[in-house]
Design a protein around this motif. Structure first.
Motif, PDB file in Angstrom:
ATOM      1  N   ALA A 103      -0.066 -19.262   3.311  1.00 31.37           N
ATOM      2  CA  ALA A 103      -0.047 -19.882   4.642  1.00 31.37           C
ATOM      3  C   ALA A 103      -0.778 -19.008   5.635  1.00 31.37           C
ATOM      4  O   ALA A 103      -0.627 -17.805   5.650  1.00 31.37           O
ATOM      5  N   ILE A 104      -1.612 -19.605   6.477  1.00 31.58           N
ATOM      6  CA  ILE A 104      -2.359 -18.866   7.484  1.00 31.58           C
ATOM      7  C   ILE A 104      -1.774 -19.164   8.850  1.00 31.58           C
ATOM      8  O   ILE A 104      -1.845 -20.282   9.341  1.00 31.58           O
ATOM      9  N   PRO A 105      -1.185 -18.143   9.480  1.00 27.68           N
ATOM     10  CA  PRO A 105      -0.592 -18.369  10.797  1.00 27.68           C
ATOM     11  C   PRO A 105      -1.647 -18.460  11.872  1.00 27.68           C
ATOM     12  O   PRO A 105      -2.492 -17.590  11.989  1.00 27.68           O
ATOM     13  N   LEU A 106      -1.629 -19.522  12.644  1.00 30.03           N
ATOM     14  CA  LEU A 106      -2.529 -19.676  13.777  1.00 30.03           C
ATOM     15  C   LEU A 106      -1.678 -19.815  15.019  1.00 30.03           C
ATOM     16  O   LEU A 106      -1.069 -20.843  15.242  1.00 30.03           O
ATOM     17  N   THR A 158      -4.941  -8.076   6.448  1.00 27.72           N
ATOM     18  CA  THR A 158      -4.125  -6.895   6.222  1.00 27.72           C
ATOM     19  C   THR A 158      -3.749  -6.832   4.754  1.00 27.72           C
ATOM     20  O   THR A 158      -3.344  -7.833   4.165  1.00 27.72           O
ATOM     21  N   GLY A 159      -3.885  -5.653   4.171  1.00 27.71           N
ATOM     22  CA  GLY A 159      -3.397  -5.400   2.830  1.00 27.71           C
ATOM     23  C   GLY A 159      -2.342  -4.311   2.909  1.00 27.71           C
ATOM     24  O   GLY A 159      -2.545  -3.302   3.593  1.00 27.71           O
ATOM     25  N   MET A 160      -1.197  -4.501   2.234  1.00 27.02           N
ATOM     26  CA  MET A 160      -0.110  -3.537   2.382  1.00 27.02           C
ATOM     27  C   MET A 160       0.731  -3.458   1.119  1.00 27.02           C
ATOM     28  O   MET A 160       0.755  -4.381   0.304  1.00 27.02           O
ATOM     29  N   VAL A 161       1.392  -2.315   0.982  1.00 27.85           N
ATOM     30  CA  VAL A 161       2.422  -2.142  -0.029  1.00 27.85           C
ATOM     31  C   VAL A 161       3.743  -2.086   0.718  1.00 27.85           C
ATOM     32  O   VAL A 161       3.938  -1.240   1.602  1.00 27.85           O
ATOM     33  N   ALA A 162       4.656  -3.003   0.398  1.00 27.90           N
ATOM     34  CA  ALA A 162       5.905  -3.138   1.136  1.00 27.90           C
ATOM     35  C   ALA A 162       6.966  -3.723   0.205  1.00 27.90           C
ATOM     36  O   ALA A 162       6.647  -4.232  -0.874  1.00 27.90           O
ATOM     37  N   PRO A 163       8.255  -3.686   0.603  1.00 24.31           N
ATOM     38  CA  PRO A 163       9.299  -4.309  -0.210  1.00 24.31           C
ATOM     39  C   PRO A 163       9.022  -5.787  -0.428  1.00 24.31           C
ATOM     40  O   PRO A 163       8.418  -6.458   0.420  1.00 24.31           O
ATOM     41  N   ASN A 164       9.473  -6.322  -1.580  1.00 23.26           N
ATOM     42  CA  ASN A 164       9.210  -7.726  -1.893  1.00 23.26           C
ATOM     43  C   ASN A 164       9.987  -8.679  -1.002  1.00 23.26           C
ATOM     44  O   ASN A 164       9.685  -9.862  -0.936  1.00 23.26           O
ATOM     45  N   ILE A 204      -5.049 -12.461   9.379  1.00 20.25           N
ATOM     46  CA  ILE A 204      -4.784 -12.278  10.804  1.00 20.25           C
ATOM     47  C   ILE A 204      -5.671 -13.263  11.551  1.00 20.25           C
ATOM     48  O   ILE A 204      -6.898 -13.201  11.463  1.00 20.25           O
ATOM     49  N   ILE A 205      -5.070 -14.192  12.273  1.00 23.39           N
ATOM     50  CA  ILE A 205      -5.814 -15.161  13.063  1.00 23.39           C
ATOM     51  C   ILE A 205      -5.087 -15.358  14.388  1.00 23.39           C
ATOM     52  O   ILE A 205      -3.900 -15.661  14.399  1.00 23.39           O
ATOM     53  N   SER A 206      -5.760 -15.174  15.478  1.00 19.70           N
ATOM     54  CA  SER A 206      -5.155 -15.448  16.780  1.00 19.70           C
ATOM     55  C   SER A 206      -6.215 -16.004  17.723  1.00 19.70           C
ATOM     56  O   SER A 206      -7.386 -15.645  17.651  1.00 19.70           O
ATOM     57  N   PHE A 256      -3.217   0.000  25.427  1.00 23.28           N
ATOM     58  CA  PHE A 256      -2.803   0.327  24.069  1.00 23.28           C
ATOM     59  C   PHE A 256      -2.197  -0.916  23.422  1.00 23.28           C
ATOM     60  O   PHE A 256      -1.451  -1.660  24.064  1.00 23.28           O
ATOM     61  N   THR A 257      -2.513  -1.131  22.160  1.00 16.78           N
ATOM     62  CA  THR A 257      -1.888  -2.187  21.382  1.00 16.78           C
ATOM     63  C   THR A 257      -1.475  -1.621  20.037  1.00 16.78           C
ATOM     64  O   THR A 257      -2.076  -0.662  19.540  1.00 16.78           O
ATOM     65  N   SER A 258      -0.440  -2.206  19.445  1.00 18.47           N
ATOM     66  CA  SER A 258       0.080  -1.769  18.154  1.00 18.47           C
ATOM     67  C   SER A 258       0.103  -2.950  17.202  1.00 18.47           C
ATOM     68  O   SER A 258       0.221  -4.104  17.629  1.00 18.47           O
ATOM     69  N   ARG A 259       0.033  -2.681  15.897  1.00 20.71           N
ATOM     70  CA  ARG A 259       0.129  -3.739  14.907  1.00 20.71           C
ATOM     71  C   ARG A 259       1.495  -4.409  14.962  1.00 20.71           C
ATOM     72  O   ARG A 259       1.664  -5.534  14.488  1.00 20.71           O
ATOM     73  N   ASN A 260       2.482  -3.747  15.543  1.00 21.99           N
ATOM     74  CA  ASN A 260       3.808  -4.333  15.672  1.00 21.99           C
ATOM     75  C   ASN A 260       3.897  -5.334  16.817  1.00 21.99           C
ATOM     76  O   ASN A 260       4.847  -6.118  16.877  1.00 21.99           O
ATOM     77  N   ASP A 261       2.927  -5.293  17.746  1.00 27.42           N
ATOM     78  CA  ASP A 261       2.934  -6.252  18.845  1.00 27.42           C
ATOM     79  C   ASP A 261       2.674  -7.654  18.300  1.00 27.42           C
ATOM     80  O   ASP A 261       1.770  -7.862  17.490  1.00 27.42           O
TER      81      ASP A 261
END
Length: 269
Positions: free
Chosen positions: A6-9, A42-48, A62-64, A74-79
């Motif tokens: 799914a691609i979030p827009l 984004t590519g990541m290693v994280a819990p399933n 990532i689409i916005s 300043f911006t963060s990936r958590n924003d």
């Protein structure tokens, strides 16, 4: 490797930012102005899954799309995607939203027997300020749509330093809170689920969700293109840590590391 299909827009609602003069231009007068489209991955290693103890490699687009406004220092990936309605350079406040992917037993064997969590989103507001020239504090309060019917509050502080004009390092603490309805969707185990899954029955309340730390190295490749390397650690607390899903099949300590890249297109309407 699990690829999120799914691609979030997330379309930033700019009607609230339109002035009375723009309203006089007609019902679609607010469309006029500067806009941006940001695409990336984004590519990541994280819990399933949140609270899981097994790690996996995943990819997420990532689409916005939104109406351009004053540029944040300043911006963060958590924003999450935000529309600032107040911005005086030192304080920003406005609307924010987040897309939530579905969760079911196809994501992890540990989830078998539990009711699936539907895809949905969260909408709410944010507030951020700069206590110093090198630090930003931000808080978001969001309400769930479709995936859950609870509230989530995220608070973070990031110190940042420009090593070069194009390379920035940043990091700081994070803390999250959530209401009982949120915890029930992701961590609750009712009587029927307990029989089907083998987990102990659990009816959570609201409270502290997690505490942690995060950091990133961001490289401004070109004016519209950025790349980053990031890492996050969080420890589940309160109702999340007490859940039978976490105690019996999961892990309180959650790690994430990944890379991302984005490209921003600016255009006029």
């Amino acid at each position: 490797m699990r690829i999120v299909r799914a691609i979030p827009l997330l379309l930033t609602a700019s009607l609230l930012g339109a002035s009375a003069a723009e309203a006089g231009d007609g019902p679609f007068g607010w469309l006029s102005g500067d806009w941006y489209l940001t695409v990336g991955a984004t590519g990541m290693v994280a819990p399933n899954f949140e609270g899981g103890k097994k790690y996996m490699l995943s990819a997420q687009p990532i689409i916005s799309l939104g109406k351009a406004g004053p540029q944040a220092r300043f911006t963060s990936r958590n924003d999450n995607i935000s529309l600032a309605l107040v911005d005086d350079g030192g304080v920003r406040a406005g609307l924010t939203g987040k897309f939530l992917f579905s969760r079911d037993d196809s994501d992890a064997d540990e989830l078998k027997g539990l009711d699936p969590v539907r895809w949905g989103g969260e909408v709410g507001g944010f507030f951020e300020f700069y206590p110093t020239d090198w630090m930003r504090a931000r808080a978001e309060l969001r309400h769930g749509i479709r995936a859950h019917n609870g509230f989530v509050a995220d608070i973070a502080a990031d110190a940042f330093y420009d090593v070069t004009p194009t390379v920035r390092i940043s990091g700081g603490p994070r803390v999250s809170f959530a209401s009982a309805n949120y915890f029930d969707a992701y961590y609750g185990v009712n009587a029927q689920e307990a029989v089907a899954s083998g987990l102990s029955q659990y009816n959570p309340g609201g409270g502290l969700k997690s505490i942690g730390l995060g950091g990133a190295v961001t490289w401004k490749v070109t004016d519209p293109m950025t790349a980053s390397l990031f890492g996050e650690y969080s420890r589940l607390e309160g109702p999340a840590a007490d859940s039978s899903l976490v105690r019996e099949r999961g892990e309180r300590n959650q790690f994430m590391v990944g890379v991302s890249t984005t490209y921003r297109f600016d255009f006029k309407m």
